[in-house]
Design a protein around this motif. Structure first.
Motif, PDB file in Angstrom:
ATOM      1  N   ASN A 220      42.478  33.284  64.851  1.00 42.69           N
ATOM      2  CA  ASN A 220      43.127  31.918  64.638  1.00 42.69           C
ATOM      3  C   ASN A 220      42.161  31.197  64.016  1.00 42.69           C
ATOM      4  O   ASN A 220      42.255  30.144  63.357  1.00 42.69           O
ATOM      5  CB  ASN A 220      43.938  31.582  65.930  1.00 42.69           C
ATOM      6  N   LEU A 221      40.903  30.921  64.804  1.00 44.10           N
ATOM      7  CA  LEU A 221      39.860  29.734  64.547  1.00 44.10           C
ATOM      8  C   LEU A 221      39.467  30.268  63.116  1.00 44.10           C
ATOM      9  O   LEU A 221      39.018  29.203  62.348  1.00 44.10           O
ATOM     10  CB  LEU A 221      38.776  30.167  65.379  1.00 44.10           C
ATOM     11  N   LEU A 222      39.103  31.411  62.855  1.00 38.69           N
ATOM     12  CA  LEU A 222      38.863  31.809  61.362  1.00 38.69           C
ATOM     13  C   LEU A 222      39.764  31.179  60.422  1.00 38.69           C
ATOM     14  O   LEU A 222      39.460  30.831  59.364  1.00 38.69           O
ATOM     15  CB  LEU A 222      38.760  33.256  61.147  1.00 38.69           C
ATOM     16  N   PHE A 223      41.261  31.369  60.684  1.00 37.58           N
ATOM     17  CA  PHE A 223      42.153  30.695  59.837  1.00 37.58           C
ATOM     18  C   PHE A 223      41.823  29.436  59.506  1.00 37.58           C
ATOM     19  O   PHE A 223      42.234  28.864  58.499  1.00 37.58           O
ATOM     20  CB  PHE A 223      43.411  31.255  60.318  1.00 37.58           C
ATOM     21  N   SER A 224      41.612  28.745  60.780  1.00 37.45           N
ATOM     22  CA  SER A 224      41.727  27.219  60.637  1.00 37.45           C
ATOM     23  C   SER A 224      40.432  26.612  59.599  1.00 37.45           C
ATOM     24  O   SER A 224      40.651  25.661  59.175  1.00 37.45           O
ATOM     25  CB  SER A 224      41.455  26.674  62.077  1.00 37.45           C
ATOM     26  N   GLU A 225      39.548  27.731  59.495  1.00 39.23           N
ATOM     27  CA  GLU A 225      38.583  27.220  58.635  1.00 39.23           C
ATOM     28  C   GLU A 225      38.861  27.112  57.052  1.00 39.23           C
ATOM     29  O   GLU A 225      38.207  26.256  56.232  1.00 39.23           O
ATOM     30  CB  GLU A 225      37.123  28.396  58.584  1.00 39.23           C
ATOM     31  N   TYR A 226      40.047  27.654  56.767  1.00 31.63           N
ATOM     32  CA  TYR A 226      40.401  27.842  55.404  1.00 31.63           C
ATOM     33  C   TYR A 226      41.675  26.965  55.176  1.00 31.63           C
ATOM     34  O   TYR A 226      42.299  26.711  54.223  1.00 31.63           O
ATOM     35  CB  TYR A 226      40.579  29.049  54.968  1.00 31.63           C
ATOM     36  N   ALA A 227      42.463  26.803  56.419  1.00 33.51           N
ATOM     37  CA  ALA A 227      43.930  26.230  56.253  1.00 33.51           C
ATOM     38  C   ALA A 227      43.820  24.702  55.587  1.00 33.51           C
ATOM     39  O   ALA A 227      42.856  23.980  56.017  1.00 33.51           O
ATOM     40  CB  ALA A 227      44.538  26.215  57.670  1.00 33.51           C
ATOM     41  N   GLY A 228      44.755  24.167  54.990  1.00 31.22           N
ATOM     42  CA  GLY A 228      44.735  22.681  54.327  1.00 31.22           C
ATOM     43  C   GLY A 228      44.834  21.729  55.527  1.00 31.22           C
ATOM     44  O   GLY A 228      45.358  21.805  56.348  1.00 31.22           O
ATOM     45  N   PRO A 229      44.203  20.704  55.233  1.00 27.22           N
ATOM     46  CA  PRO A 229      44.150  19.428  56.258  1.00 27.22           C
ATOM     47  C   PRO A 229      45.443  18.886  56.209  1.00 27.22           C
ATOM     48  O   PRO A 229      45.868  18.573  57.533  1.00 27.22           O
ATOM     49  CB  PRO A 229      43.101  18.489  55.206  1.00 27.22           C
ATOM     50  N   ASN A 230      46.446  19.179  55.477  1.00 26.55           N
ATOM     51  CA  ASN A 230      47.682  18.720  55.549  1.00 26.55           C
ATOM     52  C   ASN A 230      48.722  19.518  56.093  1.00 26.55           C
ATOM     53  O   ASN A 230      49.893  19.199  56.157  1.00 26.55           O
ATOM     54  CB  ASN A 230      48.261  18.010  54.310  1.00 26.55           C
ATOM     55  N   ASP A 231      48.226  20.801  56.113  1.00 20.71           N
ATOM     56  CA  ASP A 231      49.176  21.901  56.537  1.00 20.71           C
ATOM     57  C   ASP A 231      48.266  23.094  57.391  1.00 20.71           C
ATOM     58  O   ASP A 231      47.800  23.808  56.741  1.00 20.71           O
ATOM     59  CB  ASP A 231      49.937  22.743  55.292  1.00 20.71           C
ATOM     60  N   PRO A 232      48.224  22.757  58.701  1.00 21.42           N
ATOM     61  CA  PRO A 232      47.382  23.608  59.499  1.00 21.42           C
ATOM     62  C   PRO A 232      47.778  25.259  59.388  1.00 21.42           C
ATOM     63  O   PRO A 232      46.952  25.949  60.172  1.00 21.42           O
ATOM     64  CB  PRO A 232      47.502  23.157  60.648  1.00 21.42           C
ATOM     65  N   ASP A 233      49.120  25.390  59.217  1.00 24.86           N
ATOM     66  CA  ASP A 233      49.675  26.877  59.261  1.00 24.86           C
ATOM     67  C   ASP A 233      49.683  27.666  57.784  1.00 24.86           C
ATOM     68  O   ASP A 233      50.239  28.685  57.589  1.00 24.86           O
ATOM     69  CB  ASP A 233      51.023  26.580  59.603  1.00 24.86           C
ATOM     70  N   MET A 234      48.836  27.047  56.820  1.00 26.08           N
ATOM     71  CA  MET A 234      48.802  27.422  55.600  1.00 26.08           C
ATOM     72  C   MET A 234      47.354  27.640  54.860  1.00 26.08           C
ATOM     73  O   MET A 234      46.885  26.403  54.767  1.00 26.08           O
ATOM     74  CB  MET A 234      49.769  26.964  54.562  1.00 26.08           C
ATOM     75  N   ILE A 235      47.147  28.516  54.308  1.00 28.21           N
ATOM     76  CA  ILE A 235      46.007  28.374  53.646  1.00 28.21           C
ATOM     77  C   ILE A 235      46.199  28.374  52.047  1.00 28.21           C
ATOM     78  O   ILE A 235      47.066  29.283  51.627  1.00 28.21           O
ATOM     79  CB  ILE A 235      45.142  29.824  53.412  1.00 28.21           C
ATOM     80  N   GLY A 236      46.086  27.441  51.536  1.00 30.26           N
ATOM     81  CA  GLY A 236      46.515  27.172  49.944  1.00 30.26           C
ATOM     82  C   GLY A 236      45.383  27.495  48.815  1.00 30.26           C
ATOM     83  O   GLY A 236      44.223  28.214  49.446  1.00 30.26           O
ATOM     84  N   PRO A 237      45.636  27.312  47.639  1.00 28.48           N
ATOM     85  CA  PRO A 237      44.603  27.616  46.572  1.00 28.48           C
ATOM     86  C   PRO A 237      43.151  27.277  46.901  1.00 28.48           C
ATOM     87  O   PRO A 237      42.231  28.129  46.643  1.00 28.48           O
ATOM     88  CB  PRO A 237      45.296  27.047  45.399  1.00 28.48           C
TER      89      PRO A 237
END
Length: 231
Positions: free
Chosen positions: A36-53
């Motif tokens: 989960n912590l690794l995911f948060s390194e790449y998630a968008g600032p406006n959508d913490p549940d999604m990694i965007g482009p």
């Protein structure tokens, strides 16, 4: 005293080795929290549940592959990702839990394994079929021809001897989109029809797209072993 000192030193070394092995076991275990912590390194600032482009680009850089590398498609398949260029948190956790990866280094260590899946015919077919819905515009039922050509290059370019000719055919054809039936039949054609077309049956159940490809090929090359039903 010297003997005791020597024994103490040996015990220290033995315990150190045991601790080192225990540490390795802990490091090799999978942690949902770390994932989960690794995911948060790449998630968008406006959508913490999604990694965007943008996050995807950074992720690819960190694991050492280009975004268009086929291994990223295999990873997306593992995650059952719905949209190209995006990973949701649930997709991320699904795929990386299956791979037991909670760090960048562990993902790097799995890249060769992911690539090896492409050598398994049944798995490759599943990835190929998955790629259609993954890459197409979700507002359209069919895949636009430019996306189709790019994905076919990625998936079949290194495997299908006739791929370059098929690409040329698509370039000059009237087709603007490819539907899923056509997409799936291209793979079947690439696996079963020989380059000299000797086993091609023009009365078979191939889609018109592939019948037209064969007719186009006949105008470009001589196929001495090709037998038309009209002959």
């Amino acid at each position: 005293m010297c003997l005791n000192s020597s024994l103490l030193f040996e015990c220290f070394l033995c315990n150190s080795r045991k601790n080192s092995r225990n540490t390795e076991i802990i490091d090799d275990s999978f942690s949902h929290k770390k994932c989960n912590l690794l995911f948060s390194e790449y998630a968008g600032p406006n959508d913490p549940d999604m990694i965007g482009p943008e996050g995807m680009e950074k992720f690819c850089e960190d694991i050492g592959v280009e975004p268009e590398n086929i291994v990223m498609l295999v990873l997306a398949w593992k995650m059952e990702a719905k949209q190209m260029g995006f990973f949701s948190k649930s997709e991320w956790l699904r795929g990386l839990s299956d791979l037991e990866c909670d760090s960048i280094q562990k993902i790097r260590n799995k890249l060769d394994y992911l690539r090896s899946l492409l050598n398994e015919p049944v798995v490759f077919k599943n990835i190929y079929r998955y790629a259609y819905d993954f890459a197409r515009d979700k507002d359209q039922r069919s895949m636009d021809i430019d996306t189709a050509k790019a994905m076919l290059q990625l998936l079949l370019g290194r495997l299908w001897p006739m791929y370059s000719m098929f690409h040329q055919f698509l370039e000059q054809s009237k087709y603007k989109v490819i539907n899923k039936d056509q997409w799936c039949n291209v793979l079947e054609f690439s696996r079963t029809i020989k380059p000299d077309l000797c086993n091609y049956d023009e009365d078979g159940a191939w889609p018109v797209l592939l019948d037209e490809f064969v007719e186009w090929l006949k105008t470009k090359q001589n196929f001495p072993n090709y037998k038309s039903s009209s002959q």
